[in-house]
Design a protein around this motif. Sequence first.
Motif, PDB file in Angstrom:
ATOM      1  N   ALA A   4       0.770  -1.328   0.064  1.00  9.47           N
ATOM      2  CA  ALA A   4       0.034  -0.058  -0.157  1.00  9.47           C
ATOM      3  C   ALA A   4       0.887   1.314  -0.100  1.00  9.47           C
ATOM      4  O   ALA A   4       0.530   2.179  -0.792  1.00  9.47           O
ATOM      5  CB  ALA A   4      -0.952   0.018   1.153  1.00  9.47           C
ATOM      6  N   GLY A   5       2.139   1.173   1.012  1.00  8.06           N
ATOM      7  CA  GLY A   5       2.649   2.524   0.744  1.00  8.06           C
ATOM      8  C   GLY A   5       3.516   2.617  -0.578  1.00  8.06           C
ATOM      9  O   GLY A   5       3.587   3.795  -1.076  1.00  8.06           O
ATOM     10  N   THR A   6       3.737   1.504  -1.051  1.00 11.84           N
ATOM     11  CA  THR A   6       4.568   1.482  -2.569  1.00 11.84           C
ATOM     12  C   THR A   6       3.426   1.966  -3.488  1.00 11.84           C
ATOM     13  O   THR A   6       3.912   3.273  -4.352  1.00 11.84           O
ATOM     14  CB  THR A   6       4.981   0.288  -3.061  1.00 11.84           C
ATOM     15  OG1 THR A   6       5.997  -0.125  -2.045  1.00 11.84           O
ATOM     16  CG2 THR A   6       5.505   0.065  -4.349  1.00 11.84           C
ATOM     17  N   ALA A   7       2.381   1.716  -3.582  1.00 12.65           N
ATOM     18  CA  ALA A   7       1.317   2.188  -4.339  1.00 12.65           C
ATOM     19  C   ALA A   7       1.014   3.610  -3.939  1.00 12.65           C
ATOM     20  O   ALA A   7       0.866   4.457  -5.244  1.00 12.65           O
ATOM     21  CB  ALA A   7      -0.040   1.444  -4.318  1.00 12.65           C
ATOM     22  N   ALA A   8       0.805   4.109  -2.764  1.00 13.45           N
ATOM     23  CA  ALA A   8       0.542   5.346  -2.551  1.00 13.45           C
ATOM     24  C   ALA A   8       1.718   6.485  -3.183  1.00 13.45           C
ATOM     25  O   ALA A   8       1.615   7.534  -3.465  1.00 13.45           O
ATOM     26  CB  ALA A   8       0.500   5.731  -1.044  1.00 13.45           C
ATOM     27  N   GLY A   9       3.110   5.841  -2.888  1.00  9.44           N
ATOM     28  CA  GLY A   9       4.200   6.680  -3.174  1.00  9.44           C
ATOM     29  C   GLY A   9       4.316   6.596  -4.750  1.00  9.44           C
ATOM     30  O   GLY A   9       4.504   7.901  -5.284  1.00  9.44           O
ATOM     31  N   ARG A  10       3.864   5.815  -5.446  1.00  8.29           N
ATOM     32  CA  ARG A  10       3.671   5.877  -6.923  1.00  8.29           C
ATOM     33  C   ARG A  10       2.634   6.920  -7.493  1.00  8.29           C
ATOM     34  O   ARG A  10       2.918   7.394  -8.464  1.00  8.29           O
ATOM     35  CB  ARG A  10       3.426   4.426  -7.572  1.00  8.29           C
ATOM     36  CG  ARG A  10       4.522   3.475  -7.430  1.00  8.29           C
ATOM     37  CD  ARG A  10       4.353   2.232  -8.046  1.00  8.29           C
ATOM     38  NE  ARG A  10       5.737   1.341  -8.176  1.00  8.29           N
ATOM     39  CZ  ARG A  10       5.852  -0.050  -7.868  1.00  8.29           C
ATOM     40  NH1 ARG A  10       4.515  -0.492  -7.730  1.00  8.29           N
ATOM     41  NH2 ARG A  10       6.645  -0.514  -7.952  1.00  8.29           N
ATOM     42  N   ARG A  11       1.468   6.887  -6.800  1.00 10.85           N
ATOM     43  CA  ARG A  11       0.620   7.911  -6.996  1.00 10.85           C
ATOM     44  C   ARG A  11       1.185   9.373  -6.651  1.00 10.85           C
ATOM     45  O   ARG A  11       0.855  10.346  -7.451  1.00 10.85           O
ATOM     46  CB  ARG A  11      -0.616   7.615  -6.307  1.00 10.85           C
ATOM     47  CG  ARG A  11      -1.558   6.450  -6.760  1.00 10.85           C
ATOM     48  CD  ARG A  11      -2.995   6.455  -6.294  1.00 10.85           C
ATOM     49  NE  ARG A  11      -3.078   6.263  -4.881  1.00 10.85           N
ATOM     50  CZ  ARG A  11      -2.986   5.168  -4.370  1.00 10.85           C
ATOM     51  NH1 ARG A  11      -2.646   3.889  -4.970  1.00 10.85           N
ATOM     52  NH2 ARG A  11      -3.018   4.964  -2.962  1.00 10.85           N
ATOM     53  N   LEU A  12       1.781   9.301  -5.598  1.00  6.95           N
ATOM     54  CA  LEU A  12       2.061  10.846  -5.422  1.00  6.95           C
ATOM     55  C   LEU A  12       3.256  11.416  -6.199  1.00  6.95           C
ATOM     56  O   LEU A  12       3.328  12.605  -6.329  1.00  6.95           O
ATOM     57  CB  LEU A  12       2.615  10.893  -3.814  1.00  6.95           C
ATOM     58  CG  LEU A  12       1.575  10.568  -2.663  1.00  6.95           C
ATOM     59  CD1 LEU A  12       2.156  10.527  -1.342  1.00  6.95           C
ATOM     60  CD2 LEU A  12       0.676  11.833  -2.798  1.00  6.95           C
ATOM     61  N   VAL A  13       4.065  10.563  -6.496  1.00  4.80           N
ATOM     62  CA  VAL A  13       5.356  10.959  -7.142  1.00  4.80           C
ATOM     63  C   VAL A  13       5.358   9.885  -8.509  1.00  4.80           C
ATOM     64  O   VAL A  13       6.086   8.916  -8.508  1.00  4.80           O
ATOM     65  CB  VAL A  13       6.862  10.787  -6.680  1.00  4.80           C
ATOM     66  CG1 VAL A  13       7.642  11.422  -7.149  1.00  4.80           C
ATOM     67  CG2 VAL A  13       6.595  11.625  -5.137  1.00  4.80           C
ATOM     68  N   PRO A  14       4.616  10.362  -9.263  1.00  9.99           N
ATOM     69  CA  PRO A  14       4.600   9.268 -10.489  1.00  9.99           C
ATOM     70  C   PRO A  14       5.999   9.192 -11.433  1.00  9.99           C
ATOM     71  O   PRO A  14       6.596  10.299 -11.312  1.00  9.99           O
ATOM     72  CB  PRO A  14       3.509   9.689 -11.405  1.00  9.99           C
ATOM     73  CG  PRO A  14       3.127  10.892 -10.762  1.00  9.99           C
ATOM     74  CD  PRO A  14       3.686  10.934  -9.710  1.00  9.99           C
ATOM     75  N   THR A  15       6.197   8.279 -11.961  1.00  8.41           N
ATOM     76  CA  THR A  15       7.590   8.129 -12.732  1.00  8.41           C
ATOM     77  C   THR A  15       7.479   8.924 -14.070  1.00  8.41           C
ATOM     78  O   THR A  15       8.521   9.101 -14.575  1.00  8.41           O
ATOM     79  CB  THR A  15       8.001   6.807 -13.042  1.00  8.41           C
ATOM     80  OG1 THR A  15       6.924   5.942 -13.568  1.00  8.41           O
ATOM     81  CG2 THR A  15       8.194   5.914 -11.581  1.00  8.41           C
ATOM     82  N   SER A  16       6.604   9.612 -14.493  1.00  6.81           N
ATOM     83  CA  SER A  16       6.484  10.301 -15.784  1.00  6.81           C
ATOM     84  C   SER A  16       5.385  11.297 -15.644  1.00  6.81           C
ATOM     85  O   SER A  16       4.449  11.513 -14.732  1.00  6.81           O
ATOM     86  CB  SER A  16       6.133   9.069 -17.010  1.00  6.81           C
ATOM     87  OG  SER A  16       4.436   8.564 -16.675  1.00  6.81           O
TER      88      SER A  16
END
Length: 154
Positions: free
Chosen positions: A142-154
């Motif tokens: 869940a933390g990884t998913a939240a981090g990806r939403r907060l700081v997307p790679t593109s």
Amino acid sequence: MAPSDPAVVPGAHHPPSPTGPAALGAVAAGGALGAVLRWALSGALPTPAGGLGWSTAVVNLSGAFLLGLLLAGLAGTAARRGGAPAWHHLARLGLGTGVLGGWTTFSTLMVEVDRALDAGRPGVAATALLVSLVGGLALAAAGTAAGRRLVPTS
């Protein structure tokens, strides 16, 4: 850096991980902070004899979530910049290895499980293990998913 490092962006420039006094200072200062915070929480939520260590569960579960959030956020930052910025590795060492490493505690979990078993409370021991291990995996995801939403790679 290991190729499996989630903060590594394929094809991007990655400066070498810092070593020496800066890296040691980041880990030491972060670890001291995390350990003091965990100690304070354990005083606020003491574990009853033979009971479930709620402070241990709180630190391990929150640590799993926060580590996933941190690593995904740093990976997103590196991807957006085309490589890791200079502060990136020190942040990972200071916050991830240091603060969250000092905050979380697998050893205390094992001591609490052992004490619950010695007190004849196998259900408490099993609950402590399941909460920390299964909950930790779920919260890391869940933390990884939240981090990806907060700081997307593109």
